[in-house]
Design a protein around this motif. Structure first.
Motif, short mmCIF file in Angstrom:
data_model
loop_
_atom_site.label_atom_id
_atom_site.label_comp_id
_atom_site.label_asym_id
_atom_site.label_seq_id
_atom_site.Cartn_x
_atom_site.Cartn_y
_atom_site.Cartn_z
N GLY A 133 0.75 -1.15 0.06
CA GLY A 133 -0.16 -0.02 -0.08
C GLY A 133 1.09 1.34 0.06
N GLY A 134 0.29 2.58 -0.15
CA GLY A 134 0.80 3.65 -0.46
C GLY A 134 2.00 3.76 -1.55
N ASN A 135 1.80 3.22 -2.65
CA ASN A 135 3.02 3.12 -3.67
C ASN A 135 2.61 4.22 -4.62
N GLY A 136 1.44 4.75 -4.69
CA GLY A 136 1.18 5.85 -5.87
C GLY A 136 0.93 5.46 -7.11
N THR A 137 0.80 4.53 -7.33
CA THR A 137 0.58 3.78 -8.63
C THR A 137 -0.94 3.03 -8.86
N THR A 138 -1.37 3.09 -9.89
CA THR A 138 -2.52 2.52 -10.21
C THR A 138 -2.27 1.16 -11.18
N PHE A 139 -3.04 0.19 -10.70
CA PHE A 139 -3.07 -1.09 -11.49
C PHE A 139 -4.09 -1.10 -12.83
N ASP A 140 -3.77 -1.92 -13.60
CA ASP A 140 -4.82 -2.12 -14.74
C ASP A 140 -6.24 -2.43 -14.43
N TRP A 141 -7.16 -1.43 -14.35
CA TRP A 141 -8.40 -1.77 -14.04
C TRP A 141 -9.22 -2.52 -14.76
N LYS A 142 -8.77 -2.84 -15.94
CA LYS A 142 -9.45 -3.78 -16.98
C LYS A 142 -9.49 -5.31 -16.30
N VAL A 143 -8.57 -5.46 -15.45
CA VAL A 143 -8.35 -6.76 -14.84
C VAL A 143 -9.88 -7.09 -14.24
N LEU A 144 -10.38 -6.13 -13.48
CA LEU A 144 -11.60 -6.04 -12.72
C LEU A 144 -12.55 -6.71 -13.64
N GLN A 145 -12.63 -6.41 -14.83
CA GLN A 145 -13.75 -6.95 -15.70
C GLN A 145 -13.88 -8.58 -15.63
N GLN A 146 -13.02 -9.11 -14.99
CA GLN A 146 -13.28 -10.79 -14.81
C GLN A 146 -13.59 -11.11 -13.39
N TYR A 147 -13.98 -9.89 -12.58
CA TYR A 147 -14.49 -9.95 -11.21
C TYR A 147 -15.50 -11.02 -11.09
N PRO A 148 -15.67 -12.17 -10.46
CA PRO A 148 -16.79 -13.03 -10.57
C PRO A 148 -17.73 -12.85 -9.27
N SER A 149 -17.43 -12.11 -8.37
CA SER A 149 -18.23 -12.04 -7.36
C SER A 149 -19.17 -10.80 -7.14
N SER A 150 -20.28 -11.08 -6.26
CA SER A 150 -21.24 -9.86 -5.88
C SER A 150 -20.76 -9.16 -4.87
N LYS A 151 -19.73 -9.53 -4.33
CA LYS A 151 -19.27 -9.02 -2.81
C LYS A 151 -18.69 -7.54 -3.22
N PRO A 152 -19.18 -6.55 -2.62
CA PRO A 152 -18.72 -5.16 -2.93
C PRO A 152 -17.16 -4.98 -2.46
N PHE A 153 -16.38 -4.06 -3.13
CA PHE A 153 -15.09 -4.03 -2.90
C PHE A 153 -14.52 -2.28 -2.81
N PHE A 154 -13.54 -2.16 -2.27
CA PHE A 154 -12.76 -0.66 -2.19
C PHE A 154 -12.00 -0.77 -3.47
N LEU A 155 -12.01 0.17 -4.23
CA LEU A 155 -10.70 0.52 -5.18
C LEU A 155 -9.94 1.20 -4.66
#
Length: 208
Positions: A133-155
């Motif tokens: 945490g606290g690295n100041g960089t963003t990951f590729d949010w396109k990966v989240l298109q594969q998210y299989p769950s209905s559990k809510p999450f923090f981005l």
């Protein structure tokens, strides 16, 4: 859209940020962090959920911090197992939320999440980097298109004012984004938030 301001370190700054009523305020109880907090949290508005951030901390330490600081949420940012999360849930006061963090770079095996679904309230997706945490960089949010769950999450991961337009695009999908977690992009120095940046991101998050 809920907003979590994480990595708070200085009491006066906590009060300034608290006056803007973020939904969550995070305090890092990991000694190796530049944002490590070991003081007393000032009295904040009741609507703000005080969140303790831990990295592979012993159960007893987490329970002690919950009691000492009257935490309403716990964020597990290490390699905590399903069994650990389950034990923590059983030993905590009832209304404490458990947020389990998973770090992503370019790919992620979402099958790893399934065993955790019953032992945490939210997931948090952060950028895999040198530090948890606290690295100041963003990951590729396109990966989240594969998210299989209905559990809510923090981005999380390198979110600042400039990233809010991209956050808005994610919200147009069916992904169950519950909150955004901001930290280093709003700072003057580690642990000290620029109040004008916080004010802007608060206003933007309320528009989402």
């Amino acid at each position: 859209m809920k907003l979590k301001i994480c990595g708070m370190k200085y009491p006066e700054n906590m009060l300034e940020v608290g006056a803007l009523l973020p939904d969550y305020m995070g305090f890092i109880f990991w000694e190796k962090s530049a944002r490590y907090f070991d003081g007393i949290i000032p009295e904040l508005p009741k609507s703000i959920k005080k969140t303790g951030v831990f990295v592979d901390a012993p159960l007893e330490e987490i329970l002690e911090k919950i009691q000492k600081h009257d935490l309403q949420a716990v964020q597990l940012h290490g390699h905590e197992s399903v069994e650990f999360c389950e034990t923590l849930k059983k030993n905590m006061p009832k209304l404490i939320e458990v947020i389990k963090v998973f770090s992503i770079l370019d790919t992620f095996d979402f099958a790893a999440l399934k065993p955790f679904e019953s032992v945490c309230d939210y997931f948090l997706f952060d950028t895999k980097g040198k530090l948890p945490g606290g690295n100041g960089t963003t990951f590729d949010w396109k990966v989240l298109q594969q998210y299989p769950s209905s559990k809510p999450f923090f981005l999380s991961g390198g979110i600042g004012i400039d990233e809010m337009e991209a956050v808005n695009e994610i919200l147009k999908t069916n992904l169950p984004v519950y909150a955004i977690d901001v930290n280093s992009k709003l700072e003057i120095e580690p642990g000290l938030k620029n109040i004008n940046f916080v004010k802007t991101i608060r206003e933007l998050s309320q528009q989402l």
